[in-house]
Design a protein around this motif. Sequence first.
Motif, PDB file in Angstrom:
ATOM      1  N   ALA A  59       0.844  -1.199   0.000  1.00 61.58           N
ATOM      2  CA  ALA A  59       0.000   0.000   0.000  1.00 61.58           C
ATOM      3  C   ALA A  59       0.875   1.243   0.000  1.00 61.58           C
ATOM      4  CB  ALA A  59      -0.908   0.008   1.217  1.00 61.58           C
ATOM      5  N   SER A  60       0.328   2.335  -0.460  1.00 63.46           N
ATOM      6  CA  SER A  60       1.039   3.608  -0.467  1.00 63.46           C
ATOM      7  C   SER A  60       0.391   4.528   0.565  1.00 63.46           C
ATOM      8  CB  SER A  60       0.962   4.240  -1.863  1.00 63.46           C
ATOM      9  OG  SER A  60       1.537   5.523  -1.833  1.00 63.46           O
ATOM     10  N   CYS A  61       1.123   4.871   1.615  1.00 59.11           N
ATOM     11  CA  CYS A  61       0.593   5.740   2.658  1.00 59.11           C
ATOM     12  C   CYS A  61       1.423   7.014   2.703  1.00 59.11           C
ATOM     13  CB  CYS A  61       0.648   5.045   4.015  1.00 59.11           C
ATOM     14  SG  CYS A  61      -0.378   3.574   4.094  1.00 59.11           S
ATOM     15  N   ASN A  62       0.756   8.132   2.842  1.00 58.42           N
ATOM     16  CA  ASN A  62       1.443   9.415   2.872  1.00 58.42           C
ATOM     17  C   ASN A  62       1.303  10.050   4.248  1.00 58.42           C
ATOM     18  OD1 ASN A  62       2.117   9.389   0.113  1.00 58.42           O
ATOM     19  ND2 ASN A  62       0.033   9.964  -0.387  1.00 58.42           N
ATOM     20  N   PRO A  63       2.416  10.537   4.817  1.00 55.45           N
ATOM     21  CA  PRO A  63       2.290  11.280   6.069  1.00 55.45           C
ATOM     22  C   PRO A  63       1.699  12.654   5.770  1.00 55.45           C
ATOM     23  CG  PRO A  63       4.566  11.280   5.326  1.00 55.45           C
ATOM     24  CD  PRO A  63       3.795  10.399   4.391  1.00 55.45           C
ATOM     25  N   PRO A  64       1.189  13.353   6.790  1.00 53.13           N
ATOM     26  CA  PRO A  64       0.671  14.699   6.541  1.00 53.13           C
ATOM     27  C   PRO A  64       1.789  15.623   6.074  1.00 53.13           C
ATOM     28  CG  PRO A  64       0.500  14.096   8.877  1.00 53.13           C
ATOM     29  CD  PRO A  64       1.060  12.928   8.154  1.00 53.13           C
ATOM     30  N   PRO A  65       1.483  16.590   5.204  1.00 45.69           N
ATOM     31  CA  PRO A  65       2.530  17.494   4.707  1.00 45.69           C
ATOM     32  C   PRO A  65       3.015  18.431   5.815  1.00 45.69           C
ATOM     33  CG  PRO A  65       0.385  18.236   3.967  1.00 45.69           C
ATOM     34  CD  PRO A  65       0.170  16.925   4.659  1.00 45.69           C
ATOM     35  N   PRO A  66       4.245  18.942   5.683  1.00 46.15           N
ATOM     36  CA  PRO A  66       4.747  19.900   6.678  1.00 46.15           C
ATOM     37  C   PRO A  66       3.865  21.151   6.683  1.00 46.15           C
ATOM     38  CG  PRO A  66       6.511  19.198   5.210  1.00 46.15           C
ATOM     39  CD  PRO A  66       5.226  18.661   4.659  1.00 46.15           C
ATOM     40  N   ARG A  67       3.767  21.790   7.842  1.00 45.84           N
ATOM     41  CA  ARG A  67       2.983  23.022   7.927  1.00 45.84           C
ATOM     42  C   ARG A  67       3.872  24.166   8.379  1.00 45.84           C
ATOM     43  NH1 ARG A  67      -0.995  21.611  12.917  1.00 45.84           N
ATOM     44  NH2 ARG A  67      -0.569  19.489  12.404  1.00 45.84           N
ATOM     45  N   THR A  68       3.502  25.364   7.959  1.00 46.19           N
ATOM     46  CA  THR A  68       4.246  26.554   8.354  1.00 46.19           C
ATOM     47  C   THR A  68       4.102  26.748   9.855  1.00 46.19           C
ATOM     48  OG1 THR A  68       3.805  27.542   6.204  1.00 46.19           O
ATOM     49  CG2 THR A  68       4.498  29.027   7.947  1.00 46.19           C
ATOM     50  N   TYR A  69       5.192  27.101  10.492  1.00 41.98           N
ATOM     51  CA  TYR A  69       5.243  27.214  11.954  1.00 41.98           C
ATOM     52  C   TYR A  69       6.039  28.457  12.297  1.00 41.98           C
ATOM     53  CZ  TYR A  69       6.459  25.642  16.748  1.00 41.98           C
ATOM     54  OH  TYR A  69       6.635  25.525  18.105  1.00 41.98           O
ATOM     55  N   GLU A  70       5.506  29.280  13.180  1.00 41.18           N
ATOM     56  CA  GLU A  70       6.212  30.484  13.603  1.00 41.18           C
ATOM     57  C   GLU A  70       7.477  30.072  14.351  1.00 41.18           C
ATOM     58  OE1 GLU A  70       5.550  34.257  16.569  1.00 41.18           O
ATOM     59  OE2 GLU A  70       3.792  33.351  15.623  1.00 41.18           O
ATOM     60  N   CYS A  71       8.610  30.571  13.915  1.00 41.19           N
ATOM     61  CA  CYS A  71       9.889  30.186  14.514  1.00 41.19           C
ATOM     62  C   CYS A  71       9.995  30.726  15.943  1.00 41.19           C
ATOM     63  CB  CYS A  71      11.055  30.722  13.684  1.00 41.19           C
ATOM     64  SG  CYS A  71      11.080  30.139  11.979  1.00 41.19           S
ATOM     65  N   PRO A  72       9.932  29.852  16.961  1.00 38.05           N
ATOM     66  CA  PRO A  72      10.038  30.325  18.349  1.00 38.05           C
ATOM     67  C   PRO A  72      11.476  30.718  18.691  1.00 38.05           C
ATOM     68  CG  PRO A  72       9.120  28.090  18.238  1.00 38.05           C
ATOM     69  CD  PRO A  72       9.633  28.441  16.887  1.00 38.05           C
ATOM     70  N   ALA A  73      11.611  31.711  19.546  1.00 31.44           N
ATOM     71  CA  ALA A  73      12.944  32.163  19.977  1.00 31.44           C
ATOM     72  C   ALA A  73      13.657  31.079  20.774  1.00 31.44           C
ATOM     73  CB  ALA A  73      12.819  33.437  20.801  1.00 31.44           C
ATOM     74  N   ALA A  74      12.901  30.165  21.406  1.00 34.37           N
ATOM     75  CA  ALA A  74      13.500  29.111  22.224  1.00 34.37           C
ATOM     76  C   ALA A  74      14.266  28.094  21.379  1.00 34.37           C
ATOM     77  CB  ALA A  74      12.429  28.401  23.043  1.00 34.37           C
ATOM     78  N   ILE A  75      13.955  28.033  20.080  1.00 34.42           N
ATOM     79  CA  ILE A  75      14.680  27.095  19.207  1.00 34.42           C
ATOM     80  C   ILE A  75      15.849  27.844  18.587  1.00 34.42           C
ATOM     81  CG2 ILE A  75      14.554  25.587  17.197  1.00 34.42           C
ATOM     82  CD1 ILE A  75      11.589  25.203  17.734  1.00 34.42           C
ATOM     83  N   THR A  76      17.053  27.423  18.947  1.00 36.03           N
ATOM     84  CA  THR A  76      18.255  28.084  18.445  1.00 36.03           C
ATOM     85  C   THR A  76      19.033  27.199  17.480  1.00 36.03           C
ATOM     86  OG1 THR A  76      19.480  27.327  20.380  1.00 36.03           O
ATOM     87  CG2 THR A  76      18.498  29.527  20.498  1.00 36.03           C
ATOM     88  N   LYS A  77      18.736  25.900  17.466  1.00 38.30           N
ATOM     89  CA  LYS A  77      19.455  24.965  16.609  1.00 38.30           C
ATOM     90  C   LYS A  77      18.424  24.133  15.837  1.00 38.30           C
ATOM     91  CE  LYS A  77      23.028  21.442  16.792  1.00 38.30           C
ATOM     92  NZ  LYS A  77      23.860  20.610  17.652  1.00 38.30           N
ATOM     93  N   TYR A  78      18.578  24.099  14.528  1.00 35.67           N
ATOM     94  CA  TYR A  78      17.649  23.358  13.661  1.00 35.67           C
ATOM     95  C   TYR A  78      18.367  22.216  12.975  1.00 35.67           C
ATOM     96  CZ  TYR A  78      14.522  27.279  14.342  1.00 35.67           C
ATOM     97  OH  TYR A  78      13.704  28.221  14.903  1.00 35.67           O
ATOM     98  N   PRO A  79      17.700  21.122  12.652  1.00 35.07           N
ATOM     99  CA  PRO A  79      16.306  20.815  12.973  1.00 35.07           C
ATOM    100  C   PRO A  79      16.152  20.567  14.464  1.00 35.07           C
ATOM    101  CG  PRO A  79      17.320  18.908  11.949  1.00 35.07           C
ATOM    102  CD  PRO A  79      18.338  20.013  11.924  1.00 35.07           C
TER     103      PRO A  79
END
Length: 110
Positions: A59-79
């Motif tokens: 079967a072919s299953c697709n995960p949900p697509p990425p969504r736009t997310y406001e970049c929080p100041a608490a995240i300093t290293k990506y991903p």
Amino acid sequence: MAAHLPRRVFAAPFVLTLASACSPEPAHPVSSDASWFVSKSGDTCQAESNVDIQCPKGASCNPPPPRTYECPAAITKYPAKVVRHGQATECKVEVTTQDGTIREDPVPCP
């Protein structure tokens, strides 16, 4: 007019049997935690759901697509990995400190 002969052939009986089985508890514990991987490109962040998709073979299953997310100041290293524990309304970003421990800082949920 011809005389009516009494009916000697009857329709075959129709029998319908239904069976159902259910378990009061799931076979394995179900976690209500959710997690996302947040990536950044320029000034735009995207959150991709970290869903373990179990597809039947072939079967072919697709995960949900990425969504736009406001970049929080608490995240300093990506991903970065953002988690929501249980029914919480606030999420946490997992931050690995210099000594190797993981700390969780509050961020909005994607």
